[in-house]
Write a protein that holds these residues in place. Structure first.
Motif, PDB file in Angstrom:
ATOM      1  N   LEU A   1       0.775  -1.341   0.016  1.00  0.00           N
ATOM      2  CA  LEU A   1       0.003   0.024  -0.058  1.00  0.00           C
ATOM      3  C   LEU A   1       0.688   1.459  -0.057  1.00  0.00           C
ATOM      4  O   LEU A   1       0.193   2.252  -0.335  1.00  0.00           O
ATOM      5  N   VAL A   2       1.943   1.117   0.214  1.00  0.00           N
ATOM      6  CA  VAL A   2       3.084   2.302   0.625  1.00  0.00           C
ATOM      7  C   VAL A   2       3.993   2.196  -0.727  1.00  0.00           C
ATOM      8  O   VAL A   2       4.653   1.320  -0.995  1.00  0.00           O
ATOM      9  N   SER A   3       4.140   3.348  -1.427  1.00  0.00           N
ATOM     10  CA  SER A   3       5.116   3.455  -2.291  1.00  0.00           C
ATOM     11  C   SER A   3       6.589   3.695  -2.002  1.00  0.00           C
ATOM     12  O   SER A   3       7.430   3.146  -2.478  1.00  0.00           O
ATOM     13  N   SER A   4       6.672   4.406  -0.772  1.00  0.00           N
ATOM     14  CA  SER A   4       8.200   4.584  -0.273  1.00  0.00           C
ATOM     15  C   SER A   4       8.390   3.451   0.337  1.00  0.00           C
ATOM     16  O   SER A   4       7.888   2.432   0.830  1.00  0.00           O
ATOM     17  N   GLU A   5      10.012   3.571   0.705  1.00  0.00           N
ATOM     18  CA  GLU A   5      10.527   2.351   1.350  1.00  0.00           C
ATOM     19  C   GLU A   5      10.344   2.265   2.787  1.00  0.00           C
ATOM     20  O   GLU A   5      10.353   3.590   3.218  1.00  0.00           O
ATOM     21  N   ILE A   6       9.712   1.404   3.466  1.00  0.00           N
ATOM     22  CA  ILE A   6       9.741   1.389   4.876  1.00  0.00           C
ATOM     23  C   ILE A   6      10.441   0.406   5.360  1.00  0.00           C
ATOM     24  O   ILE A   6      10.641  -0.704   5.083  1.00  0.00           O
ATOM     25  N   LYS A   7      10.914   0.664   6.574  1.00  0.00           N
ATOM     26  CA  LYS A   7      11.848  -0.318   7.344  1.00  0.00           C
ATOM     27  C   LYS A   7      11.092  -1.100   8.373  1.00  0.00           C
ATOM     28  O   LYS A   7      10.707  -0.803   9.487  1.00  0.00           O
ATOM     29  N   ILE A   8      10.462  -2.257   8.020  1.00  0.00           N
ATOM     30  CA  ILE A   8       9.760  -3.193   8.779  1.00  0.00           C
ATOM     31  C   ILE A   8      10.616  -4.322   9.262  1.00  0.00           C
ATOM     32  O   ILE A   8      11.403  -4.809   8.638  1.00  0.00           O
ATOM     33  N   SER A   9      10.435  -4.480  10.776  1.00  0.00           N
ATOM     34  CA  SER A   9      10.855  -5.683  11.283  1.00  0.00           C
ATOM     35  C   SER A   9       9.814  -6.538  12.171  1.00  0.00           C
ATOM     36  O   SER A   9       9.000  -5.770  12.490  1.00  0.00           O
ATOM     37  N   TYR A  10      10.081  -7.619  12.286  1.00  0.00           N
ATOM     38  CA  TYR A  10       9.388  -8.416  13.304  1.00  0.00           C
ATOM     39  C   TYR A  10       9.881  -8.628  14.566  1.00  0.00           C
ATOM     40  O   TYR A  10      11.016  -9.306  14.626  1.00  0.00           O
ATOM     41  N   LYS A  11       9.445  -8.439  15.721  1.00  0.00           N
ATOM     42  CA  LYS A  11       9.744  -8.583  16.887  1.00  0.00           C
ATOM     43  C   LYS A  11       9.032  -9.945  17.517  1.00  0.00           C
ATOM     44  O   LYS A  11       7.976  -9.871  17.571  1.00  0.00           O
ATOM     45  N   TRP A  12       9.921 -10.752  17.861  1.00  0.00           N
ATOM     46  CA  TRP A  12       9.305 -12.151  18.165  1.00  0.00           C
ATOM     47  C   TRP A  12       8.532 -11.949  19.392  1.00  0.00           C
ATOM     48  O   TRP A  12       8.875 -11.140  20.389  1.00  0.00           O
ATOM     49  N   PRO A  13       7.586 -12.580  19.673  1.00  0.00           N
ATOM     50  CA  PRO A  13       7.049 -13.704  18.686  1.00  0.00           C
ATOM     51  C   PRO A  13       6.021 -12.945  18.087  1.00  0.00           C
ATOM     52  O   PRO A  13       5.708 -13.555  16.804  1.00  0.00           O
ATOM     53  N   ASN A  14       5.431 -11.758  18.174  1.00  0.00           N
ATOM     54  CA  ASN A  14       4.208 -10.991  17.249  1.00  0.00           C
ATOM     55  C   ASN A  14       3.852  -9.624  17.176  1.00  0.00           C
ATOM     56  O   ASN A  14       2.748  -9.115  17.222  1.00  0.00           O
ATOM     57  N   ASP A  15       5.172  -8.832  17.356  1.00  0.00           N
ATOM     58  CA  ASP A  15       4.919  -7.598  16.999  1.00  0.00           C
ATOM     59  C   ASP A  15       5.373  -7.197  15.607  1.00  0.00           C
ATOM     60  O   ASP A  15       6.547  -7.779  15.122  1.00  0.00           O
ATOM     61  N   LEU A  16       4.914  -5.999  14.976  1.00  0.00           N
ATOM     62  CA  LEU A  16       5.567  -5.329  13.802  1.00  0.00           C
ATOM     63  C   LEU A  16       6.062  -4.230  14.182  1.00  0.00           C
ATOM     64  O   LEU A  16       5.485  -3.316  14.796  1.00  0.00           O
ATOM     65  N   LEU A  17       7.300  -4.007  13.766  1.00  0.00           N
ATOM     66  CA  LEU A  17       8.025  -2.664  13.843  1.00  0.00           C
ATOM     67  C   LEU A  17       8.386  -1.803  12.620  1.00  0.00           C
ATOM     68  O   LEU A  17       8.255  -2.613  11.635  1.00  0.00           O
ATOM     69  N   ILE A  18       8.110  -0.551  12.790  1.00  0.00           N
ATOM     70  CA  ILE A  18       8.508   0.180  11.715  1.00  0.00           C
ATOM     71  C   ILE A  18       9.762   1.237  12.470  1.00  0.00           C
ATOM     72  O   ILE A  18       9.479   1.812  13.421  1.00  0.00           O
TER      73      ILE A  18
END
Ligand code: BTN
Length: 244
Positions: free
Chosen positions: A96-113
């Motif tokens: 959905l987002v055209s720009s680069e986004i720095k996503i990471s996954y924090k164990w066990p179930n969080d989404l980080l930007i």
């Protein structure tokens, strides 16, 4: 209810304000009033909750929803659904987002930007009869002074993303990944998850119910456990904890 609608195989009930989408789903599914692939979404919640019984502040403007899954295979491992959901949610934001986004996954179930929490997932199951996947995405606001720093999409310069759009995109990706899991098992999803794992091969602090550990986050095993190499070289398999 404000509206009932459909997207792919999903039936979606939208509410203005309810105590918690997870609680309503649990109540309805316990009474067998609800089918597989049902979604409940609310604009705000008065009693939203997160992991460890924490409050999930649920002001209008963010996305709060629950999805009900009735796995055919009773041996289905509930925790795997949080990795499937995390990857599905991140693919949705990237699409959905055209720009680069720095996503990471924090164990066990969080989404980080940018290393701050933007979404959380709470799973609840009843004897593997059904599993409720509850997801909260911070779009316009987030709670302050949380144990792990939070953010929201707008603060990260991701503007004008509507909750409904994120939800339908999530359902598309979830459907694909869940099918992929059923055909090929957890390995492909595990690989996708590991590519964006927060602090992989770095030192982390692990807070267990009765003990605090530090060590290197070495891997994720094939059931979603975290493999930790402790400072004393001992290797531990962690199934439930908070990491920092
Ligand atoms: C966490 O990170 O602790 C999990 C947060 C899960 C919040 C969502 S919002 C929709 C659903 N209803 C709830 O009461 N909780 C989940």
């Amino acid at each position: 209810m404000i509206k009932k609608w459909h997207h792919n195989n999903f039936t979606i009930d939208s509410y203005q304000e309810i105590p918690s989408t997870n609680d309503l789903m649990f109540e309805l599914s316990s009474n067998n009033q609800i089918n597989d692939n049902q979604v409940i979404v609310a604009k705000s919640q008065t009693n939203g909750h997160g992991r460890y019984g924490r409050e999930w502040v649920s002001k209008e403007g963010n996305l709060y929803f629950s999805l009900l899954i009735k796995p055919e295979n009773k041996q289905f491992l509930t925790p795997l659904l949080s990795f499937i959901s995390c990857v599905a949610l991140s693919k949705s934001l990237e699409n959905l987002v055209s720009s680069e986004i720095k996503i990471s996954y924090k164990w066990p179930n969080d989404l980080l930007i940018n290393n701050k929490k933007v979404a959380g997932i709470l799973l609840k199951n009843k004897d593997n009869d059904f599993i409720i996947i509850g997801i909260g995405v911070n779009i316009t606001s987030n709670p302050q002074n949380t144990e792990f720093e939070a953010t929201n999409l707008e603060e990260q310069n991701i503007k004008n993303l509507k909750a409904e759009k994120i939800l339908t995109e999530f359902l598309n990706n979830f459907e694909n990944l869940y099918q992929n899991y059923q055909n090929f098992g957890f390995a492909p999803i595990r690989n996708l998850w590991l590519k964006k794992a927060f602090k992989l091969n770095e030192e982390i602090k692990v807070n267990l119910a009765d003990q605090k550990l530090t060590g290197l986050f070495k891997n994720l095993d094939n059931t979603g456990n975290l493999i930790l190499k402790c400072d004393n070289e001992e290797v531990k398999t962690i199934s439930s904890a908070q990491i920092f």
